[in-house]
Design a protein around this motif. Structure first.
Motif, mmCIF file in Angstrom:
data_model
loop_
_atom_site.group_PDB
_atom_site.id
_atom_site.type_symbol
_atom_site.label_atom_id
_atom_site.label_comp_id
_atom_site.label_asym_id
_atom_site.label_seq_id
_atom_site.Cartn_x
_atom_site.Cartn_y
_atom_site.Cartn_z
ATOM 1 N N THR A 99 -8.946 6.990 -11.664
ATOM 2 C CA THR A 99 -9.203 5.886 -10.742
ATOM 3 C C THR A 99 -7.944 5.631 -9.933
ATOM 4 O O THR A 99 -6.861 5.421 -10.510
ATOM 5 C CB THR A 99 -9.604 4.609 -11.506
ATOM 6 N N ASP A 100 -8.053 5.676 -8.599
ATOM 7 C CA ASP A 100 -6.862 5.472 -7.770
ATOM 8 C C ASP A 100 -6.556 3.990 -7.614
ATOM 9 O O ASP A 100 -7.257 3.129 -8.163
ATOM 10 C CB ASP A 100 -7.008 6.172 -6.412
ATOM 11 N N SER A 101 -5.521 3.675 -6.853
ATOM 12 C CA SER A 101 -5.063 2.282 -6.715
ATOM 13 C C SER A 101 -6.088 1.394 -6.022
ATOM 14 O O SER A 101 -6.009 0.162 -6.116
ATOM 15 C CB SER A 101 -3.739 2.253 -5.937
ATOM 16 N N SER A 102 -7.051 2.004 -5.319
ATOM 17 C CA SER A 102 -8.098 1.226 -4.641
ATOM 18 C C SER A 102 -9.340 1.054 -5.496
ATOM 19 O O SER A 102 -10.327 0.461 -5.056
ATOM 20 C CB SER A 102 -8.477 1.896 -3.318
ATOM 21 N N GLY A 103 -9.300 1.597 -6.701
ATOM 22 C CA GLY A 103 -10.448 1.489 -7.589
ATOM 23 C C GLY A 103 -11.489 2.579 -7.387
ATOM 24 O O GLY A 103 -12.559 2.538 -8.007
ATOM 25 N N GLN A 136 -11.252 9.530 -8.248
ATOM 26 C CA GLN A 136 -10.621 10.660 -7.583
ATOM 27 C C GLN A 136 -10.565 11.829 -8.550
ATOM 28 O O GLN A 136 -10.229 11.677 -9.722
ATOM 29 C CB GLN A 136 -9.204 10.281 -7.142
ATOM 30 N N ASP A 179 -1.818 8.607 -16.564
ATOM 31 C CA ASP A 179 -2.929 8.495 -15.621
ATOM 32 C C ASP A 179 -4.177 9.150 -16.192
ATOM 33 O O ASP A 179 -5.307 8.767 -15.876
ATOM 34 C CB ASP A 179 -2.575 9.163 -14.285
ATOM 35 N N LYS A 228 -5.949 3.803 3.148
ATOM 36 C CA LYS A 228 -5.145 4.113 1.966
ATOM 37 C C LYS A 228 -3.821 4.788 2.325
ATOM 38 O O LYS A 228 -2.970 4.977 1.457
ATOM 39 C CB LYS A 228 -5.931 5.055 1.035
ATOM 40 N N ASN A 277 -3.665 7.899 3.611
ATOM 41 C CA ASN A 277 -3.764 9.323 3.268
ATOM 42 C C ASN A 277 -3.924 10.241 4.475
ATOM 43 O O ASN A 277 -4.009 11.461 4.310
ATOM 44 C CB ASN A 277 -4.954 9.544 2.324
#
Length: 307
Positions: free
Chosen positions: A38-42, A45, A217, A259, A261
């Motif tokens: 789960t990335d920082s934005s929820g 990934q 992670d 994000k 990216n």
């Protein structure tokens, strides 16, 4: 004057089908390791190989799918030449133990091959232990920044290479305490780096350790569970969902931009063309799809520009 084009003829020869299109196998490869985080934005990934790509590699008849590009064949050849040269240097240095070591992890149906096994010098220079060595090449500005690092960013192995090495360490967890990922830049030989990779066991969980730093992670257990998930799809003869996208939807582009990216110049060009109703010359998408042998099977057309 002769019209014979040596470059074109060579490219045609090295990309002839079906010589180098992935061969189906009942085993899964360490290079197909993946994990979802789960990335920082929820958002979920995927790191590593697309599970659908691995599915097609196992199930498609030999020779089906995208033929490799001449570029990819040259890159592969460069990697093998460098690997063979390094092995010879390590032999002369007296630290070589073995190379091309085959192995299996039966409980996960994984089969692979170690690049090299080396031995560190005795203390105080080294720890005197044997270890796995995986050799990788890289190129371009972004990869150099990611791997080598700079004044503000610590370098880190590519996710797919780290996952592969973790599978090796799990397979040989009773024999080797660490592995090293040896990187060599194809476009600038001054850029070379080796990462020390280890496993830390806490209860039944194995965590990755990179240059002494424990990373939580994801666990190695989660990586191995993805092999079980792949196996379940294959047993059911059910095509798994794709982990990557050849071309992003407008919504995905905006999300990735938010994000941080996407590159500013390319995003602004994409926005201008969208507003004017012009075709997108260079669409955004995942490189994992761009160079996948099953691209046309997943997306229906191999004519979409590489992102």
């Amino acid at each position: 004057m002769s019209q014979y084009d040596l470059v074109a003829a060579t490219d045609k020869w090295i990309t002839r089908a079906p010589v180098v299109i992935p061969t189906p196998s009942n085993h899964y490869y360490p290079s197909e390791a993946s994990v979802q985080v789960t990335d920082s934005s929820g958002d979920t990934q995927t790191l590593g190989t697309c599970i659908r790509r691995a599915y097609f590699r196992v199930t498609l008849p030999y020779g089906e799918g995208e033929a490799p590009s001449a570029r990819s064949e040259y890159i592969f050849a460069q990697g093998k030449i460098i690997e063979n040269w390094l092995v010879e240097q390590w032999k002369q240095m007296g630290i070589y133990i073995a190379n091309s070591v085959r192995f299996q992890i039966p409980e996960y149906n994984v089969s692979g091959e170690l690049d090299v096994i080396l031995r560190e010098p005795d203390p105080p220079v080294g720890d005197g232990l044997q270890y796995i060595t995986e050799i990788k090449t890289f190129y371009n500005y972004q990869a150099t920044k990611d791997i080598m690092g700079n004044k503000t960013i610590a370098g880190h192995p590519k996710n797919e290479h780290l996952l592969q090495t973790l599978v090796y360490l799990y397979a040989f967890r009773d024999q080797f305490k660490h592995a090293k990922l040896f990187y060599f830049a194809r476009d600038n030989p001054t850029n070379r780096r080796a990462f020390r990779i280890e496993l830390r066991k806490e209860g039944e969980i194995y965590w990755p350790v990179v240059d002494g730093q424990v990373q939580k992670d994801f666990s190695v257990n989660q990586v191995l569970e993805r092999y079980q998930k792949l196996d379940s799809y294959i047993q059911k003869k059910e095509i798994p969902p794709n982990d990557y996208e050849l071309v992003y939807s407008d919504e995905r582009v905006e999300k990735e931009w938010a994000k941080g990216n996407l590159g500013k110049t390319r995003y602004e060009e994409w926005t201008r063309r969208k507003k004017k109703g012009k075709p997108i010359v260079e669409p955004f998408g995942d490189w994992e799809c761009s160079y996948c042998f099953a691209k046309s099977i997943c997306w229906g057309s191999s004519e979409v520009s590489n992102p």
